[in-house]
Design an enzyme around this catalytic site. Structure first.
Site, PDB file in Angstrom:
ATOM      1  N   LYS A   1      94.308 -35.206 -31.832  1.00  0.00           N
ATOM      2  CA  LYS A   1      93.267 -36.178 -32.209  1.00  0.00           C
ATOM      3  C   LYS A   1      93.005 -37.062 -31.006  1.00  0.00           C
ATOM      4  O   LYS A   1      93.882 -37.242 -30.164  1.00  0.00           O
ATOM      5  CB  LYS A   1      93.762 -37.056 -33.368  1.00  0.00           C
ATOM      6  CG  LYS A   1      92.649 -37.737 -34.129  1.00  0.00           C
ATOM      7  CD  LYS A   1      92.133 -36.843 -35.235  1.00  0.00           C
ATOM      8  CE  LYS A   1      90.915 -37.405 -35.904  1.00  0.00           C
ATOM      9  NZ  LYS A   1      90.560 -36.632 -37.108  1.00  0.00           N
TER      10      LYS A   1
ATOM     11  N   SER B   1      85.607 -25.550 -38.513  1.00  0.00           N
ATOM     12  CA  SER B   1      85.737 -25.628 -37.054  1.00  0.00           C
ATOM     13  C   SER B   1      86.469 -24.400 -36.522  1.00  0.00           C
ATOM     14  O   SER B   1      86.099 -23.840 -35.486  1.00  0.00           O
ATOM     15  CB  SER B   1      86.523 -26.883 -36.645  1.00  0.00           C
ATOM     16  OG  SER B   1      85.708 -28.027 -36.641  1.00  0.00           O
TER      17      SER B   1
ATOM     18  N   THR C   1      83.402 -30.573 -44.641  1.00  0.00           N
ATOM     19  CA  THR C   1      84.453 -31.469 -45.145  1.00  0.00           C
ATOM     20  C   THR C   1      84.110 -31.947 -46.559  1.00  0.00           C
ATOM     21  O   THR C   1      84.950 -31.912 -47.471  1.00  0.00           O
ATOM     22  CB  THR C   1      84.647 -32.667 -44.205  1.00  0.00           C
ATOM     23  OG1 THR C   1      84.747 -32.181 -42.869  1.00  0.00           O
ATOM     24  CG2 THR C   1      85.892 -33.449 -44.569  1.00  0.00           C
TER      25      THR C   1
ATOM     26  N   ASN D   1      79.115 -38.647 -42.778  1.00  0.00           N
ATOM     27  CA  ASN D   1      79.082 -37.187 -42.891  1.00  0.00           C
ATOM     28  C   ASN D   1      79.792 -36.675 -44.148  1.00  0.00           C
ATOM     29  O   ASN D   1      79.219 -35.906 -44.925  1.00  0.00           O
ATOM     30  CB  ASN D   1      79.705 -36.578 -41.620  1.00  0.00           C
ATOM     31  CG  ASN D   1      79.908 -35.091 -41.749  1.00  0.00           C
ATOM     32  OD1 ASN D   1      80.986 -34.622 -42.096  1.00  0.00           O
ATOM     33  ND2 ASN D   1      78.857 -34.329 -41.518  1.00  0.00           N
TER      34      ASN D   1
ATOM     35  N   LYS E   1      93.865 -28.938 -31.933  1.00  0.00           N
ATOM     36  CA  LYS E   1      92.552 -28.987 -32.589  1.00  0.00           C
ATOM     37  C   LYS E   1      92.489 -30.238 -33.438  1.00  0.00           C
ATOM     38  O   LYS E   1      93.411 -30.531 -34.196  1.00  0.00           O
ATOM     39  CB  LYS E   1      92.386 -27.738 -33.492  1.00  0.00           C
ATOM     40  CG  LYS E   1      91.048 -27.710 -34.220  1.00  0.00           C
ATOM     41  CD  LYS E   1      89.967 -27.116 -33.354  1.00  0.00           C
ATOM     42  CE  LYS E   1      88.563 -27.391 -33.853  1.00  0.00           C
ATOM     43  NZ  LYS E   1      87.983 -28.671 -33.360  1.00  0.00           N
TER      44      LYS E   1
ATOM     45  N   GLY F   1      84.245 -33.801 -34.192  1.00  0.00           N
ATOM     46  CA  GLY F   1      83.857 -35.148 -34.621  1.00  0.00           C
ATOM     47  C   GLY F   1      84.846 -35.775 -35.581  1.00  0.00           C
ATOM     48  O   GLY F   1      85.751 -35.129 -36.099  1.00  0.00           O
ATOM     49  N   ASP F   2      84.669 -37.047 -35.801  1.00  0.00           N
ATOM     50  CA  ASP F   2      85.365 -37.831 -36.828  1.00  0.00           C
ATOM     51  C   ASP F   2      84.514 -39.101 -36.984  1.00  0.00           C
ATOM     52  O   ASP F   2      83.320 -39.069 -36.647  1.00  0.00           O
ATOM     53  CB  ASP F   2      86.816 -38.145 -36.394  1.00  0.00           C
ATOM     54  CG  ASP F   2      87.677 -38.683 -37.534  1.00  0.00           C
ATOM     55  OD1 ASP F   2      88.121 -37.889 -38.380  1.00  0.00           O
ATOM     56  OD2 ASP F   2      87.904 -39.909 -37.602  1.00  0.00           O
TER      57      ASP F   2
HETATM   58  P1  NDP Z   1      81.189 -41.194 -40.341  1.00  0.00           P
HETATM   59  O1  NDP Z   1      81.288 -42.004 -39.112  1.00  0.00           O
HETATM   60  O2  NDP Z   1      80.101 -40.206 -40.498  1.00  0.00           O
HETATM   61  O3  NDP Z   1      81.146 -42.144 -41.635  1.00  0.00           O
HETATM   62  C1  NDP Z   1      82.160 -43.070 -41.856  1.00  0.00           C
HETATM   63  C2  NDP Z   1      81.800 -43.875 -43.105  1.00  0.00           C
HETATM   64  O4  NDP Z   1      82.911 -44.669 -43.472  1.00  0.00           O
HETATM   65  C3  NDP Z   1      80.655 -44.838 -42.856  1.00  0.00           C
HETATM   66  O5  NDP Z   1      79.963 -45.048 -44.052  1.00  0.00           O
HETATM   67  C4  NDP Z   1      81.402 -46.091 -42.426  1.00  0.00           C
HETATM   68  O6  NDP Z   1      80.684 -47.309 -42.617  1.00  0.00           O
HETATM   69  C5  NDP Z   1      82.610 -46.048 -43.317  1.00  0.00           C
HETATM   70  N1  NDP Z   1      83.711 -46.737 -42.662  1.00  0.00           N
HETATM   71  C6  NDP Z   1      84.259 -46.435 -41.465  1.00  0.00           C
HETATM   72  N2  NDP Z   1      85.222 -47.313 -41.156  1.00  0.00           N
HETATM   73  C7  NDP Z   1      85.269 -48.172 -42.184  1.00  0.00           C
HETATM   74  C8  NDP Z   1      86.070 -49.292 -42.445  1.00  0.00           C
HETATM   75  N3  NDP Z   1      87.018 -49.712 -41.585  1.00  0.00           N
HETATM   76  N4  NDP Z   1      85.862 -49.954 -43.626  1.00  0.00           N
HETATM   77  C9  NDP Z   1      84.903 -49.545 -44.502  1.00  0.00           C
HETATM   78  N5  NDP Z   1      84.110 -48.477 -44.290  1.00  0.00           N
HETATM   79  C10 NDP Z   1      84.294 -47.805 -43.162  1.00  0.00           C
HETATM   80  O7  NDP Z   1      82.617 -40.483 -40.478  1.00  0.00           O
HETATM   81  P2  NDP Z   1      83.041 -39.221 -41.362  1.00  0.00           P
HETATM   82  O8  NDP Z   1      82.251 -39.175 -42.616  1.00  0.00           O
HETATM   83  O9  NDP Z   1      83.082 -38.042 -40.470  1.00  0.00           O
HETATM   84  O10 NDP Z   1      84.561 -39.590 -41.700  1.00  0.00           O
HETATM   85  C11 NDP Z   1      84.952 -40.261 -42.890  1.00  0.00           C
HETATM   86  C12 NDP Z   1      86.420 -40.013 -43.162  1.00  0.00           C
HETATM   87  O11 NDP Z   1      86.635 -38.605 -43.328  1.00  0.00           O
HETATM   88  C13 NDP Z   1      87.383 -40.450 -42.063  1.00  0.00           C
HETATM   89  O12 NDP Z   1      88.591 -40.884 -42.657  1.00  0.00           O
HETATM   90  C14 NDP Z   1      87.630 -39.162 -41.292  1.00  0.00           C
HETATM   91  O13 NDP Z   1      88.853 -39.198 -40.593  1.00  0.00           O
HETATM   92  C15 NDP Z   1      87.671 -38.176 -42.446  1.00  0.00           C
HETATM   93  N6  NDP Z   1      87.440 -36.770 -42.099  1.00  0.00           N
HETATM   94  C16 NDP Z   1      86.321 -36.386 -41.430  1.00  0.00           C
HETATM   95  C17 NDP Z   1      86.100 -35.065 -41.135  1.00  0.00           C
HETATM   96  C18 NDP Z   1      84.864 -34.590 -40.485  1.00  0.00           C
HETATM   97  O14 NDP Z   1      84.722 -33.363 -40.354  1.00  0.00           O
HETATM   98  N7  NDP Z   1      83.947 -35.429 -40.080  1.00  0.00           N
HETATM   99  C19 NDP Z   1      87.111 -34.030 -41.498  1.00  0.00           C
HETATM  100  C20 NDP Z   1      88.219 -34.534 -42.277  1.00  0.00           C
HETATM  101  C21 NDP Z   1      88.366 -35.859 -42.536  1.00  0.00           C
HETATM  102  P3  NDP Z   1      80.014 -48.035 -41.339  1.00  0.00           P
HETATM  103  O15 NDP Z   1      78.872 -47.166 -40.941  1.00  0.00           O
HETATM  104  O16 NDP Z   1      79.634 -49.380 -41.849  1.00  0.00           O
HETATM  105  O17 NDP Z   1      81.082 -48.103 -40.292  1.00  0.00           O
HETATM  106  O1  2IT Z   2      90.190 -35.056 -39.649  1.00  0.00           O
HETATM  107  C1  2IT Z   2      89.670 -33.946 -39.420  1.00  0.00           C
HETATM  108  O2  2IT Z   2      90.130 -32.905 -39.904  1.00  0.00           O
HETATM  109  C2  2IT Z   2      88.459 -33.899 -38.589  1.00  0.00           C
HETATM  110  N1  2IT Z   2      87.963 -34.948 -38.188  1.00  0.00           N
HETATM  111  C3  2IT Z   2      87.865 -32.567 -38.208  1.00  0.00           C
HETATM  112  C4  2IT Z   2      88.598 -31.968 -37.051  1.00  0.00           C
HETATM  113  C5  2IT Z   2      87.969 -30.719 -36.472  1.00  0.00           C
HETATM  114  O3  2IT Z   2      88.499 -30.291 -35.444  1.00  0.00           O
HETATM  115  O4  2IT Z   2      87.003 -30.175 -37.013  1.00  0.00           O
END
Ligand code: NDP
Ligand code: 2IT
Length: 449
Positions: free
Chosen positions: A130, A382, A213, A244, A94, A169-170
């Site tokens: 992943k 999830s 998250t 997100n 997962k 997603g991520d």
């Molecule tokens: P999104 O794609 O929705 O948003 C990512 C954000 O981070 C955007 O604002 C993006 O800017 C910025 N970003 C991405 N890459 C970079 C970079 N190299 N340098 C600077 N800014 C950057 O992703 P999420 O919000 O889902 O994910 C954000 C973080 O949270 C990640 O580390 C992810 O692994 C983690 N995460 C997400 C989960 C989820 O359920 N979605 C669960 C647990 C952890 P831009 O649009 O300019 O690229």
């Molecule tokens: O980093 C993470 O925990 C996620 N991007 C969510 C993974 C999931 O299966 O909901």
């Protein structure tokens, strides 16, 4: 740590580095974990004899594939596709899919490795995985994103399933992408199952999954603040990212009486000392989720300051919630945050702090919640979506939010159980050991597989 223990960590890492050459983020993630776990495994020889740690750093399976697709001009495009099936000791693989041009094997292996321990912490039956692609959704039309997702799923579908491997997603993969991926899976397999999470509400998704998250991260920070009889009320908060996780972290901080003063994206950050209230946040959500614009436009719209190519860690705040990407806080940023009075850092992103930054947090004894604990709320919901799909039921918003809150409280308690030191809670050690024990015991029970 004693010299002998330090040597054991170094020799373990030397092997990991030699066998996984050039995968620097993977080395970083493993190092952070084995620093906590090698002393623990030395005290618990059953894990050492069964080579549990050595097995845990080797993925059960790595899938690499070609993703060809046609752009709007009729030209052929090509990307790489990946799925890392890291560990299935406690449940089906997962974990999310990341679409970003920086994606490579080392980054996905670090994320998959973290995911194994994170999923274990949620208390739900999920293994770790992943995947993703170096595809960049930025600047692509919806049709291009759809054709890419269809090609990606055409290969991935043979490797996944609701009892085998359940992606989500991520970065770069949100509701739109999950929709296209699910549609193609269903078409190819002729099955309507919970093979992906983060689905739309009308077709098997769970209430609160989009929020989970960000909300979960704030619930975790609230628990940490609670250990000092403190709360979010009146706190100034810096958040990075505007995707997100950042969006729903902002919403929850507002609901708990704090004030979020920064958001960012890969081009810069905005500083709004008046706070990003519900109305401004709704505007950001439209900007990022629908128009897919840049955060700079916020400064133009609301008269806030914009700092090109900078990160928000120089702003004076009480709490920092990094919610963008890995290694976005280095030692200098960490020191600046602490010098400015920041005393609570809760990671919405995966591995946003460099090892040097983490050392500064621990030495300063601030409240520091590492990502695998603090952002586990997303994968936890999830897991709840998987349960609802299996039962063909859906729970109310309140039910899911209550379960999410109790999972975050439970993770916090488990971190305290394993990480409490003299007058200090080491959440890094706590999360690593608490996550490890369940997976390690399952691996022991299942023999050498
Ligand atoms: P999104 O794609 O929705 O948003 C990512 C954000 O981070 C955007 O604002 C993006 O800017 C910025 N970003 C991405 N890459 C970079 C970079 N190299 N340098 C600077 N800014 C950057 O992703 P999420 O919000 O889902 O994910 C954000 C973080 O949270 C990640 O580390 C992810 O692994 C983690 N995460 C997400 C989960 C989820 O359920 N979605 C669960 C647990 C952890 P831009 O649009 O300019 O690229
Ligand atoms: O980093 C993470 O925990 C996620 N991007 C969510 C993974 C999931 O299966 O909901």
């Amino acid at each position: 740590m004693t010299n002998v223990m330090e040597q054991k960590v170094q020799s373990f890492m030397a092997r990991v580095i030699a066998k996984n050459s050039g995968e620097v983020e993977f080395h970083q993630a493993v190092h952070e974990v084995v620093e906590s776990l090698i002393p623990f495994v030395e005290d618990n020889p059953q894990y050492k004899e069964a080579k549990i740690l050595e097995r845990m750093v080797e993925p059960e399976r790595v899938i690499l594939f070609r993703v060809p697709w046609i752009n709007d001009k009729g030209g052929v495009e090509l990307n790489k596709g990946y799925r890392i099936e890291m560990n299935s000791a406690i449940g089906p693989y997962k974990g999310g899919l990341r679409f970003h041009p920086t994606v490579n094997l080392g980054i996905l292996k670090f994320l998959a490795f973290e995911q194994v321990l994170k999923n274990s912490l949620t208390t739900l039956p999920m293994g770790g995985g992943k995947g993703g692609s170096d595809f960049d959704p930025k600047g692509k039309s919806d049709n291009e994103v759809m054709r890419f997702c269809q090609s990606f799923m055409t290969e991935l579908q043979r490797h996944i399933g609701p009892d085998t491997d359940v992606p989500a997603g991520d970065i770069g993969v949100g509701g739109r992408e999950i929709g296209y991926l699910f549609g193609q899976y269903k078409r190819l397999r002729n099955e309507f199952t919970g093979v992906l999470t983060g689905k739309g509400l009308e077709w098997g998704g769970s209430l609160i999954r989009p929020e989970a998250t960000g909300y979960g991260n704030v619930y975790f920070a609230q628990e940490m603040l609670g250990t000092r009889k403190d709360s979010f009320k009146g706190k100034l908060v810096a958040i990075s990212g505007s995707g997100n996780v950042a969006q729903y972290a902002t919403e929850k901080v507002n609901n708990l009486g704090g004030k979020v003063v920064t958001l960012s994206d890969s081009t810069g950050f905005i500083y709004d000392p008046d706070g990003i209230d519900a109305e401004k946040l709704a505007w950001v959500m439209e900007l990022k989720n629908v128009k897919r614009g840049r955060i700079k436009e916020y400064a133009d719209k609301f008269g806030a300051q914009y700092f090109e190519s900078e990160r928000p860690w120089g702003i004076k705040v009480d709490v920092a919630l990094p919610c963008a990407t890995q290694n976005e806080i280095n030692d200098e940023d960490a020191q600046t945050l602490i010098d400015n009075g920041c005393f609570c850092i809760s990671e919405g992103a995966n591995m946003p702090s460099t090892p040097e930054a983490i050392k500064i947090y621990i030495d300063s004894k601030i409240l520091y919640g590492p990502g695998k604990a603090a952002n586990a709320g997303g994968v936890a919901v999830s897991g709840l979506e998987m349960s609802q799909n299996s039962m063909r039921l859906s729970w109310s918003r309140e039910e899911v939010d209550t379960k999410l809150q109790s999972i975050m409280v439970n993770i916090h308690e488990n971190c305290m159980k394993w990480g409490t030191e003299e007058e200090f809670i080491n959440y890094v050690k706590g999360a690593n050991i608490a996550g490890f024990v369940k997976v390690a015991d399952a691996m022991l029970a299942q023999g050498v597989v």
